[in-house]
Design a protein around this motif. Structure first.
Motif, PDB file in Angstrom:
ATOM      1  N   ARG A   3     117.253 -28.998  95.776  1.00 29.25           N
ATOM      2  CA  ARG A   3     116.133 -28.348  95.087  1.00 29.25           C
ATOM      3  C   ARG A   3     115.322 -29.134  95.921  1.00 29.25           C
ATOM      4  N   ARG A   4     114.244 -28.210  96.159  1.00 28.28           N
ATOM      5  CA  ARG A   4     112.554 -28.620  96.785  1.00 28.28           C
ATOM      6  C   ARG A   4     111.795 -27.660  96.054  1.00 28.28           C
ATOM      7  N   VAL A   5     111.117 -27.977  95.343  1.00 29.52           N
ATOM      8  CA  VAL A   5     109.669 -27.317  95.211  1.00 29.52           C
ATOM      9  C   VAL A   5     108.588 -26.816  96.257  1.00 29.52           C
ATOM     10  N   SER A   6     107.869 -25.599  96.310  1.00 25.24           N
ATOM     11  CA  SER A   6     107.036 -25.936  98.018  1.00 25.24           C
ATOM     12  C   SER A   6     105.639 -26.059  96.759  1.00 25.24           C
ATOM     13  N   GLY A   7     104.516 -26.378  98.384  1.00 29.59           N
ATOM     14  CA  GLY A   7     103.147 -26.446  98.273  1.00 29.59           C
ATOM     15  C   GLY A   7     102.894 -25.718  97.550  1.00 29.59           C
ATOM     16  N   GLY A   8     101.852 -26.152  97.534  1.00 31.10           N
ATOM     17  CA  GLY A   8     100.974 -24.471  97.631  1.00 31.10           C
ATOM     18  C   GLY A   8     100.424 -24.074  96.604  1.00 31.10           C
ATOM     19  N   LYS A   9      99.714 -23.133  96.694  1.00 31.41           N
ATOM     20  CA  LYS A   9      98.850 -22.630  94.983  1.00 31.41           C
ATOM     21  C   LYS A   9     100.846 -21.813  94.245  1.00 31.41           C
ATOM     22  N   MET A  10     100.048 -22.678  93.358  1.00 28.48           N
ATOM     23  CA  MET A  10     101.637 -22.033  92.012  1.00 28.48           C
ATOM     24  C   MET A  10     100.896 -20.640  91.256  1.00 28.48           C
ATOM     25  N   SER A  11     101.793 -19.529  91.187  1.00 32.39           N
ATOM     26  CA  SER A  11     101.380 -18.880  90.403  1.00 32.39           C
ATOM     27  C   SER A  11     101.501 -19.247  89.026  1.00 32.39           C
ATOM     28  N   LEU A 124     109.977 -15.671 104.847  1.00 31.71           N
ATOM     29  CA  LEU A 124     109.347 -14.644 104.740  1.00 31.71           C
ATOM     30  C   LEU A 124     107.977 -15.067 104.024  1.00 31.71           C
ATOM     31  N   THR A 125     107.032 -14.032 103.574  1.00 32.95           N
ATOM     32  CA  THR A 125     106.119 -14.102 103.309  1.00 32.95           C
ATOM     33  C   THR A 125     106.096 -13.052 102.517  1.00 32.95           C
ATOM     34  N   ILE A 126     105.765 -13.222 100.998  1.00 37.58           N
ATOM     35  CA  ILE A 126     104.899 -12.372 100.051  1.00 37.58           C
ATOM     36  C   ILE A 126     103.774 -12.164  99.673  1.00 37.58           C
ATOM     37  N   GLU A 127     103.163 -11.021 100.100  1.00 36.45           N
ATOM     38  CA  GLU A 127     101.355 -10.832  99.613  1.00 36.45           C
ATOM     39  C   GLU A 127     101.723 -10.873  98.453  1.00 36.45           C
ATOM     40  N   ALA A 128     100.096 -11.050  98.605  1.00 40.15           N
ATOM     41  CA  ALA A 128      99.506 -11.255  97.093  1.00 40.15           C
ATOM     42  C   ALA A 128      99.148 -10.178  96.318  1.00 40.15           C
ATOM     43  N   ASP A 129      98.972 -10.566  95.281  1.00 43.64           N
ATOM     44  CA  ASP A 129      99.153  -9.054  93.890  1.00 43.64           C
ATOM     45  C   ASP A 129      98.644  -9.539  92.770  1.00 43.64           C
ATOM     46  N   GLU A 130      97.448  -9.784  92.538  1.00 39.81           N
ATOM     47  CA  GLU A 130      96.325 -10.182  92.174  1.00 39.81           C
ATOM     48  C   GLU A 130      96.350  -9.918  90.467  1.00 39.81           C
ATOM     49  N   LYS A 131      97.476  -8.294  90.475  1.00 37.93           N
ATOM     50  CA  LYS A 131      97.946  -7.904  89.296  1.00 37.93           C
ATOM     51  C   LYS A 131      98.362  -8.122  88.291  1.00 37.93           C
ATOM     52  N   GLY A 133      99.888 -11.110  89.287  1.00 36.62           N
ATOM     53  CA  GLY A 133     100.066 -12.848  88.602  1.00 36.62           C
ATOM     54  C   GLY A 133      99.886 -13.497  90.517  1.00 36.62           C
ATOM     55  N   ILE A 134     100.036 -12.919  91.716  1.00 37.64           N
ATOM     56  CA  ILE A 134     100.430 -13.186  92.666  1.00 37.64           C
ATOM     57  C   ILE A 134      98.574 -13.586  93.387  1.00 37.64           C
ATOM     58  N   PRO A 135      98.460 -15.189  93.619  1.00 36.70           N
ATOM     59  CA  PRO A 135      97.025 -14.894  93.646  1.00 36.70           C
ATOM     60  C   PRO A 135      97.018 -15.007  95.236  1.00 36.70           C
ATOM     61  N   GLU A 136      97.389 -14.835  95.923  1.00 30.61           N
ATOM     62  CA  GLU A 136      97.700 -15.360  97.444  1.00 30.61           C
ATOM     63  C   GLU A 136      98.871 -15.732  98.180  1.00 30.61           C
ATOM     64  N   ASP A 137      98.423 -14.776  99.366  1.00 33.52           N
ATOM     65  CA  ASP A 137     100.415 -15.476 100.230  1.00 33.52           C
ATOM     66  C   ASP A 137     101.026 -16.214  99.992  1.00 33.52           C
ATOM     67  N   THR A 184     107.753 -19.111  91.270  1.00 27.06           N
ATOM     68  CA  THR A 184     107.693 -19.650  89.940  1.00 27.06           C
ATOM     69  C   THR A 184     107.547 -18.067  89.043  1.00 27.06           C
ATOM     70  N   SER A 185     107.508 -16.884  89.439  1.00 27.51           N
ATOM     71  CA  SER A 185     107.317 -16.404  88.362  1.00 27.51           C
ATOM     72  C   SER A 185     108.577 -14.943  88.930  1.00 27.51           C
ATOM     73  N   PRO A 186     109.028 -13.842  87.417  1.00 27.85           N
ATOM     74  CA  PRO A 186     109.665 -12.665  87.949  1.00 27.85           C
ATOM     75  C   PRO A 186     109.111 -12.164  88.803  1.00 27.85           C
ATOM     76  N   ALA A 187     107.587 -11.873  88.551  1.00 28.03           N
ATOM     77  CA  ALA A 187     106.727 -10.931  90.009  1.00 28.03           C
ATOM     78  C   ALA A 187     106.969 -11.541  91.472  1.00 28.03           C
ATOM     79  N   GLU A 188     107.070 -12.416  91.759  1.00 23.56           N
ATOM     80  CA  GLU A 188     107.315 -13.580  92.964  1.00 23.56           C
ATOM     81  C   GLU A 188     109.088 -12.895  93.923  1.00 23.56           C
ATOM     82  N   ALA A 189     110.209 -12.525  92.203  1.00 22.71           N
ATOM     83  CA  ALA A 189     111.322 -12.902  92.859  1.00 22.71           C
ATOM     84  C   ALA A 189     111.248 -11.596  93.259  1.00 22.71           C
ATOM     85  N   GLY A 190     110.197 -10.916  92.701  1.00 16.85           N
ATOM     86  CA  GLY A 190     110.499  -9.180  92.939  1.00 16.85           C
ATOM     87  C   GLY A 190     110.490  -8.531  94.026  1.00 16.85           C
TER      88      GLY A 190
END
Lengths: 508, 112
Positions: A3-11, A124-131, A133-137, A184-190
Motif C-alpha cells: 500500500r502506498r500513499v500518493s504525493g501531491g496535495k492532500m484533501s 483516472l483523474t477526479i476533478e477539483a471540487d472546492e465545496k 474539499g477537493i482542492p485540485e484535480d 483521503t476523504s469520503p468525497a474523493e471516494a465518491g
C-alpha cells in the motif's frame, strides 16, 4: 498488496479526536458487471430479472465434465476498459481458482485472476471540487483490473427455515477494478466512483446501474495520526452499492476506528458489512477463515493470449472519453466549465446534446461552435424546465431533435422570444405539432416589423410628453418605462432588440 | 502411490497437525482425529518432493502450460448457441437438488 500513499496535495479531510488529529486512507475495489449477452464461460443469458434458475447452464451449475470456454466479448470489454484508464494491457494473462464453499457458488471455487490479471496499472483523474474539499484535480491510481465470475443470489426471507438460491447470476462476467489507496476523504471516494462509472458507461463495458447491482464496491479504510508514515490496519466493508452508501460507510468506519484506537484498542483486519438502514458497519465473523482461498491456476483453462489485431480493434473502437470530451466542449465549442461538466456527466445527456447540436447547426447553416452555447443552455436548463413542469402531460417522443432545432432556429432569427420558445416547446410536447405551425397558428411570434413598432412608440411618446421631456433632460432611467409601455402595447410580442433600437433613435 | 522421494528435504518446509486439520476443514473433508497423525508425514513427503524439484535450474526454460501446443479458444457472445452449454434448463439444473421449491434451490438457512 503493497500500500502506498500518493504525493501531491492532500484533501483537507481531518478528524479531531481526543488524542490528536486523524487522517484517512481509502482504497476501493469496484465490481462492475460486464455488458454482454452471454456469461463469461457459458452460453447462458445474462438478462436481469428472469425466472429463477432459468438462465443456468450445466457449466454454471458445475456439473461434472463441463468445461469453461471464455466469452470473447467479455475479454474485449475488459481490455477496452483498461485502455480507457490508460492501463497496461497484459496480452498474456491467466485464470486462477479462488476456493471457498458457499451456497451461491456451485463450483466450490470462483474463476478469477490473481497472479496474472488481464489489465495492469492505470489511473483516472477526479476533478477539483472546492465545496467537497477537493482542492485540485487528483490522479487516483488503479492497481489492476481482472475478470472473474459473479456468484448466485441467496434469498433469506422467503421461507422460515431455508434460504433460496437462484443461480441466474452465477458465472456472469465481472471486472474487479482495484484502486490504489490514494483517496483521503469520503468525497474523493465518491468522486472516484462517479468518474469510474462515467468511464465504464462511455466505453459501454458496464451499464453502471448500481440499484440492480451492476456496480458494487468493497471499501478499504484505515486511519492514522496526521504525520504518521505507517499505514493503520484496514478493514474491508463488502458490497456497498451506491455512491452515498460508500461515503456513509467510510464516515462510519473512520469514526469507529478512531473510537477504538483512542480507547486503547486495536483495529482487527476483518471483513465488515454495511447496513444501509442505519448507515453503520458490522463485523462479518463467519468470514474469518475465508481469506485462505488457496488460489491456484485453473487447470481447465489455458493462458489467455491476445493477438495484436484484437488489441488494435479494442483501441480503435474506444469512443471519446469524459476528460477529452469536456476539454473539447470548453475549448472547441466554447462552453463554460459548468455546462461542459454537466453535459458530459451522463452518456444520455451528451448524446442528446450532440444530436441536437448537429441538428441545430444544420438548420441554421452555422458551424457547431457558433450555436453550442444556446443549444447547451436549452439542453441543460430550458428544455428540462419545461419537461419537468409538464410532468405526465408531455410526451418525450414528441420532442424530436428536428422540432427542438426548429424552435432554436426561430429564436436565433429573432422571430420568437425566449418565453415564446418555451410555450411552443410545451405545445410540441403535448401534441407533437410542428413548431413553425404552432408559432403561426397560436400567434407565438414576436414582431420585428419596424413599422408596427414605430407606430406604437409614437403613440406612447405622444401620450407621455412629460416623460419624454424628463428623459431628454437626463433622466436615463425612464428608458425602461418606454420599453415596458411599448412591450405592453405590442402585447409582449415585439422583438426587444428592435424595440430598444427604435426607442433609442426616436428619444434621441 | 506411496511418495518417498525427497524425505530428506522435508525439513525445509513442513506442516503441523493443526495445519492439516485446517486444510481438511477448508476443503470440507472430514478427517478423524486419529487419522491426522498419519497425514502429517504424508503431507511433508509431498512438500519435500516438490522442494526437490526446485533444485533443477529452470531459469532458461519457458514455462509449459500444455503438453500439446494449443491456444485457449474463445466463444462468441451468443446466448444458447450450443444447447449443451446454454440456459433454459431449470428442471435439469434442479433435478439433483435435495430440496427445490418455486424454481429455487432450498438450502439450510445461511444468513449474516
Amino acid at each position: 498488496m503493497l500500500r502506498r500513499v500518493s504525493g501531491g496535495k492532500m484533501s483537507n479531510y481531518r478528524i479531531e479526536g481526543a488524542t490528536g488529529t486523524w487522517e484517512v486512507v481509502i482504497g476501493l475495489e469496484v465490481h462492475a458487471q460486464v455488458t454482454s449477452n452471454a456469461k463469461l464461460f457459458s452460453g447462458a443469458s445474462t438478462q436481469f430479472g428472469a425466472e429463477p434458475n432459468s438462465q443456468v447452464s450445466l457449466v454454471d451449475a458445475a456439473m461434472p465434465g463441463m468445461l469453461p470456454v471464455p466469452n470473447r466479448e467479455c475479454i474485449r470489454q475488459a481490455v477496452r476498459t483498461g485502455m480507457a484508464i490508460e492501463a497496461q494491457i497484459n496480452a498474456w494473462s491467466r485464470f486462477d481458482r479462488k476456493n471457498y464453499f458457499y451456497a451461491d457458488l456451485p463450483q466450490g471455487y470462483q474463476i478469477s485472476q490473481l497472479y496474472h490479471p488481464l489489465v495492469g496499472k492505470g489511473s483516472l483523474t477526479i476533478e477539483a471540487d472546492e465545496k467537497a474539499g477537493i482542492p485540485e484535480d487528483k490522479v487516483i491510481g488503479i492497481e489492476r483490473i481482472h475478470v472473474e465470475q459473479d456468484a448466485g443470489k441467496l434469498m433469506h426471507d422467503q421461507h422460515p427455515t431455508m434460504s433460496y438460491v437462484d443461480l441466474n447470476r452465477t458465472g456472469v462476467a465481472l471486472m474487479e477494478i482495484v484502486s490504489d489507496p490514494d483517496m483521503t476523504s469520503p468525497a474523493e471516494a465518491g468522486a472516484y466512483i462517479r468518474k469510474l462509472r462515467a468511464i465504464l458507461r462511455y466505453v459501454g463495458s458496464c451499464d453502471g446501474n448500481m440499484e440492480e447491482g451492476s456496480m458494487r464496491a468493497d471499501v478499504n479504510v484505515s486511519v492514522r495520526k496526521v504525520g504518521d508514515t505507517e499505514l493503520g490496519t484496514r478493514t474491508e466493508t463488502k458490497n456497498v452499492n451506491s455512491v452515498r452508501f460508500v461515503m456513509q460507510a467510510i464516515e462510519h468506519e473512520v469514526q469507529r476506528q478512531i473510537d477504538v484506537l483512542e480507547d486503547g484498542g486495536t483495529i482487527v483486519q476483518e471483513t465488515r458489512l454495511f447496513d444501509p438502514n442505519t448507515g453503520t458497519t458490522r463485523s462479518m465473523r463467519s468470514k474469518e477463515d475465508a481469506h485462505d482461498y488457496r488460489y491456484f491456476p485453473d487447470p481447465d483453462l489455458l493462458p489467455l493470449e491476445l493477438e495484436q489485431e484484437f488489441l488494435d480493434e479494442c483501441r480503435a473502437s474506444l469512443p471519446e472519453l469524459p476528460d477529452a470530451k469536456r476539454a473539447r466542449y470548453t475549448g472547441e465549442l466554447g462552453l463554460t466549465d459548468y455546462n461542459a461538466r454537466e453535459l458530459t456527466a451522463e452518456v444520455e445527456t451528451f448524446a442528446r446534446f450532440e444530436t441536437l447540436l448537429a441538428e441545430t447547426a444544420k438548420a441554421l447553416g452555422k458551424p457547431e461552435a457558433k450555436v453550442a452555447t444556446p443549444v447547451a443552455n436549452w439542453s441543460l436548463s430550458v428544455a428540462p424546465g419545461v419537461i419537468k413542469a409538464l410532468g405526465d402531460e408531455g410526451d418525450m417522443a414528441n420532442a424530436t431533435p428536428e422540432r427542438q432545432a426548429a424552435i432554436l432556429k426561430m429564436q436565433d432569427a429573432g422571430e420568437i422570444s425566449g418565453g415564446q420558445a418555451k410555450e411552443i416547446f410545451e405545445i410540441v410536447l403535448k401534441t407533437g405539432r410542428e413548431p413553425d405551425e404552432i408559432a403561426d397558428t397560436e400567434g407565438l411570434k414576436q414582431v420585428s416589423d419596424t413599422g408596427a413598432i414605430e407606430e406604437a412608440i409614437e403613440k406612447i411618446m405622444a401620450a407621455n410628453e412629460d416623460k419624454v421631456a424628463e428623459y431628454r433632460g437626463g433622466k436615463d432611467k425612464l428608458f425602461g418605462f418606454f420599453v415596458g409601455q411599448t412591450m405592453k402595447a405590442m402585447q409582449g410580442k415585439a422583438n426587444p432588440a428592435v424595440v430598444n433600437q427604435i426607442l433609442k433613435d426616436k428619444l434621441g | 502411490m506411496k511418495l518417498t522421494l525427497g524425505a530428506a528435504n522435508a525439513a525445509f518446509m513442513s506442516v503441523t497437525r493443526e495445519q492439516v486439520a485446517k486444510i481438511a476443514s477448508l476443503a470440507r473433508i472430514k478427517v478423524d482425529e486419529g487419522d491426522l497423525d498419519h497425514f502429517v508425514p504424508e503431507f511433508n513427503a509431498i512438500l519435500g518432493f516438490v522442494e526437490q524439484l526446485g533444485e533443477v535450474d529452470t531459469s532458461s526454460v519457458e514455462p509449459m502450460t500444455a503438453v500439446i501446443p494449443q491456444k485457449l479458444r474463445l466463444r462468441d457472445d451468443v446466448i444458447d448457441a450450443d444447447p449443451l452449454t446454454g440456459g433454459g434448463k431449470q428442471a435439469e439444473v434442479l433435478a439433483n437438488a435435495p430440496v427445490a421449491e418455486h424454481g429455487f434451490f432450498g438450502v439450510p438457512k445461511v444468513i449474516e
